[in-house]
Design an enzyme around this catalytic site. Structure first.
Site, PDB file in Angstrom:
ATOM      1  N   LYS A  50       4.468  58.706  48.660  1.00 45.29           N
ATOM      2  CA  LYS A  50       3.037  59.361  48.770  1.00 45.29           C
ATOM      3  C   LYS A  50       2.740  60.037  50.208  1.00 45.29           C
ATOM      4  CE  LYS A  50       1.450  57.540  44.671  1.00 45.29           C
ATOM      5  NZ  LYS A  50       0.810  56.280  43.774  1.00 45.29           N
TER       6      LYS A  50
ATOM      7  N   GLN B 189      -3.235  51.909  44.495  1.00 48.29           N
ATOM      8  CA  GLN B 189      -2.313  51.795  43.847  1.00 48.29           C
ATOM      9  C   GLN B 189      -2.184  50.662  42.682  1.00 48.29           C
ATOM     10  OE1 GLN B 189       0.448  53.989  44.015  1.00 48.29           O
ATOM     11  NE2 GLN B 189       1.729  52.741  42.444  1.00 48.29           N
TER      12      GLN B 189
ATOM     13  N   ASP C  81      -6.983  60.067  41.100  1.00 47.96           N
ATOM     14  CA  ASP C  81      -6.179  59.463  39.956  1.00 47.96           C
ATOM     15  C   ASP C  81      -6.664  60.096  38.627  1.00 47.96           C
ATOM     16  OD1 ASP C  81      -3.959  58.159  40.384  1.00 47.96           O
ATOM     17  OD2 ASP C  81      -4.933  56.241  40.789  1.00 47.96           O
TER      18      ASP C  81
END
Ligand code: GUN
Length: 294
Positions: free
Chosen positions: A54, A98, A121
């Protein structure tokens, strides 16, 4: 029949290039530098790999990347304090924590703490609820990637029968909503569903997202169906090492499906590319600019 292989790597690469072009445009025309903050708690090896990827890809797209690493035994209050700081930071337009988080952390509390405008997200209940209501929302990246891959085969999904196998908040549930928005007819199956082979055999579009290696057999698949494999599992290989496999028995499915994503080289590549799309969209929305062209 031998299925067409859907090249997720090439499609993701094109998408990243389009994001980079749009980032260059908003920088040039509006002085806006989109920024993504990624928070990693602990040192799970798979998560480490994702986070590194990422970081690299965010920078390659011309955006600012902020990485925050916290020890596995971090106090929940300290993690919440960091999220509060990122929520207030004008240089940060996207926040991704995460998952999975260590057991000592209450995941729902953390997801709820992220500013919905920065929730790249798409996991905050505001965004999940907006998506379920058919309103504009930041949507989870892997399901977005699944739709883009499907649309590389079918210009329209209207009226198609889709089955989503798996009901996680990260993939199955939002994918159901995105498919509904595409006017597909959707069945969502899970570990308690009866006669999964029969349900799958009706589907023009098969999405396997359960995390069970090679669960979906070739004999389940309707001839000519499009198969999108979200699974990322490992099985023992002949050389004593392990090999990556999806949730679909790929070799069997190849003979029956019309199009199929490989593992690796399919959905996996799309997740980070869609994260960049979401970060750019969030940055434009926060800055009061029109929706970018990607
Ligand atoms: N872990 C595996 N996939 C994802 C994802 O898409 N988002 C987050 N936050 N964690 C993940």
């Amino acid at each position: 029949m031998t299925a067409r292989i859907i090249d997720g790597k090439a499609i993701a690469s094109k998408l990243r290039a389009r994001v980079a072009d749009e980032v260059a445009r908003v920088k040039r025309d509006h002085g806006l530098m989109p920024g993504l903050a990624v928070v990693l708690v602990g040192n799970d090896p798979a998560s480490e790999i994702y986070v590194r990827s990422k970081h690299t890809q965010t920078q390659a797209a011309g955006m600012a990347s902020f990485e925050h690493r916290l020890p596995a035994d971090v106090a929940q209050a300290d993690l919440l304090a960091l999220i509060g700081k990122l929520n207030r930071d004008a240089n940060v337009h996207g926040i991704l924590v995460q998952l999975p988080l260590p057991k000592s952390i209450h995941t729902e509390t953390i997801i709820n703490a992220v500013d919905p405008a920065k929730d790249v997200d798409g996991l905050h209940p505001n965004n999940a609820g907006r998506l379920a209501s058919g309103f504009a929302a930041l949507s989870p990246c892997t399901p977005l990637g699944c739709i883009i891959l499907t649309r590389s085969v079918h210009a329209s999904l209207e009226g198609m029968n889709a089955i989503v196998i798996g009901r996680s908040n990260l993939v199955g549930r939002p994918l159901l909503q995105l498919l509904l928005n595409e006017n597909a007819t959707v069945t969502i199956a899970h570990s308690r569903s009866r006669d999964l082979p029969k349900l799958t055999a009706r589907a023009d579009l098969v999405y396997a997202a359960v995390g069970k290696p090679e669960l979906v057999r070739g004999s389940w698949i309707k001839p000519g169906a499009t198969v999108i494999d979200v699974g990322m599992n490992r099985l023992p290989a002949a050389d004593g090492k392990t090999r990556p496999v999806g949730d679909v028995a790929f070799i069997e499915a190849l003979d029956v499906a019309g199009a199929i994503t490989p593992v690796p080289g399919g959905v996996g590549q799309m997740t980070v590319a869609c994260l960049l799309v979401n970060t750019l969209r969030a940055a434009c929305a926060i800055a009061g600019l029109p929706k970018p062209a990607v």
